[in-house]
Enzyme design. Sequence first.
Site, PDB file in Angstrom:
ATOM      1  N   VAL A 189      50.285  55.424  39.886  1.00 51.34           N
ATOM      2  CA  VAL A 189      50.559  54.049  39.468  1.00 51.34           C
ATOM      3  C   VAL A 189      49.249  53.412  39.039  1.00 51.34           C
ATOM      4  O   VAL A 189      48.256  53.483  39.756  1.00 51.34           O
ATOM      5  CB  VAL A 189      51.182  53.230  40.628  1.00 51.34           C
ATOM      6  CG1 VAL A 189      51.345  51.768  40.218  1.00 51.34           C
ATOM      7  CG2 VAL A 189      52.524  53.809  41.045  1.00 51.34           C
ATOM      8  N   ALA A 199      44.411  51.635  40.707  1.00 48.36           N
ATOM      9  CA  ALA A 199      45.430  52.685  40.606  1.00 48.36           C
ATOM     10  C   ALA A 199      45.585  53.364  41.952  1.00 48.36           C
ATOM     11  O   ALA A 199      44.788  53.146  42.871  1.00 48.36           O
ATOM     12  CB  ALA A 199      45.023  53.714  39.559  1.00 48.36           C
ATOM     13  N   LYS A 200      46.598  54.157  42.101  1.00 51.61           N
ATOM     14  CA  LYS A 200      46.746  55.011  43.280  1.00 51.61           C
ATOM     15  C   LYS A 200      47.681  56.143  42.923  1.00 51.61           C
ATOM     16  O   LYS A 200      48.538  55.998  42.037  1.00 51.61           O
ATOM     17  CB  LYS A 200      47.328  54.209  44.451  1.00 51.61           C
ATOM     18  CG  LYS A 200      46.943  54.755  45.798  1.00 51.61           C
ATOM     19  CD  LYS A 200      45.530  54.331  46.199  1.00 51.61           C
ATOM     20  CE  LYS A 200      45.115  54.896  47.526  1.00 51.61           C
ATOM     21  NZ  LYS A 200      43.828  54.306  47.978  1.00 51.61           N
ATOM     22  N   GLY A 201      47.529  57.260  43.644  1.00 52.33           N
ATOM     23  CA  GLY A 201      48.429  58.377  43.427  1.00 52.33           C
ATOM     24  C   GLY A 201      48.881  58.930  44.756  1.00 52.33           C
ATOM     25  O   GLY A 201      48.266  58.674  45.790  1.00 52.33           O
TER      26      GLY A 201
END
Length: 415
Positions: free
Chosen positions: A59, A104-106
């Site tokens: 995201v 962001a992050k995953g």
Amino acid sequence: MAKTNVYETALEQFEKAAMLMKLDENLKKVLRRPKRELHVSIPVKMDDGRLEVFDGYRVQHNIARGPAKGGIRYHPNVTLDEVRALAFWMTWKCAVVGIPYGGAKGGVTCDPKKMSSGELERLTRRYISEISIVIGPTKDIPAPDVYTNPQIMAWIMDTYSMNVGYSVPGVVTGKPVELGGSRGRNEATARGLTFTVIRAAKHTGLDLSNARVAIQGYGNAGSIAAQLLSEQGAKVIAVSDSKGGIYSEAGVDPIKVLEHKRETGSVVDFPGTKRISNEELLTVDCDVLVPAAVEGVITKEIAQDIKAKIIAEAANGPTLPEADEILYKKGVLVIPDILANAGGVTVSYFEWVQDLQSFFWNVERVRTELRRIMDEAFDGVMEMKEKYNTDPRTAAYILAINRVAEATRLRGIYP
Ligand code: NAD
């Protein structure tokens, strides 16, 4: 672990700041939402011959100020909602310390503790290939988070590089030093946190060389913070991990406690200490409290009993919104997570800068630059606190939202 919806907590904090700073309603509509969300299926050949298909996410919340930046989490509880919340937090964390990144992050929903090294490598390589359409050194730069480590970052760097045909160290941070990682990355979160505590002690008139410190969580952030704060002369009187806590009025030697944890698997039963629970640790009579474990531990009931004068949030989201109000009224100075633990992403930023320039710094330079950034961010937050007569968390959000909102306003809404 306390049951909290991190996204709700994050949005509540954002809304409070947005209202106080009278954020333009149109900008608010943009800043609340993620820019882009990618959901991928990751087929992996398991060691026993089965094929498993895992869910993976990336995201990107906002990229108004620069490429997206944020860690990758491997955990059975990973959901799109959680990744979205963590991406949202990264936008404000990068903005509060003024580094030129968006958030962001995953994450991949998997249980890395039950997977072999080979399975983890195949999972990582396929996940990165799937999200390679959105990541890259000028687009979005991942990093480690819960249950991902420098080895996984090395596989990420290699996979991306293999797909484009040349080595791209700047695609990911938190790599081993041999592959373009930064010196000082391992200690960065704790060191950044210590710089903010030094600043906060000065601000509140606390003599850090006589201060008593309690730390919840004795992992990377907590155990190094214990060592760095004791180097400042502070006495570490209580620490804990998931198995429980220990207390000693005379203080403990943080390095010896770490050795004990390495040998026995826990800080509990360290010689010369009394056993306490994790709840008792939070309310122990101390000057500085460092929650460095999990989210949602400081509830309104706990907040009422907290005796610390300064709380430095190493963990993300350890304080619930209703507890925040109580602490503010009691005059406790809470150094909010998006400021207190931003040393990690700041040194990740240094790693990326070094990779792009192919010019590597010594650890002294890393520490000097980190101190400058943390001090400026702390002062900026305190300025907003005075200006808006509010708590430091809301002040940190106001500082961060202002920067992202201004970048968005100057760029304009495309087309
Ligand atoms: P870690 O896994 O190295 O250590 C976590 C520690 O917390 C361990 O000692 C574990 O036993 C303890 N713990 C787990 N559950 C607990 C519970 N319910 N009660 C008490 N202790 C518990 O993790 P870390 O890297 O030190 O990160 C700690 C926190 O700081 C996390 O919230 C993380 O998101 C945040 N953080 C870390 C970094 C970093 O660079 N390490 C950066 C930003 C934020």
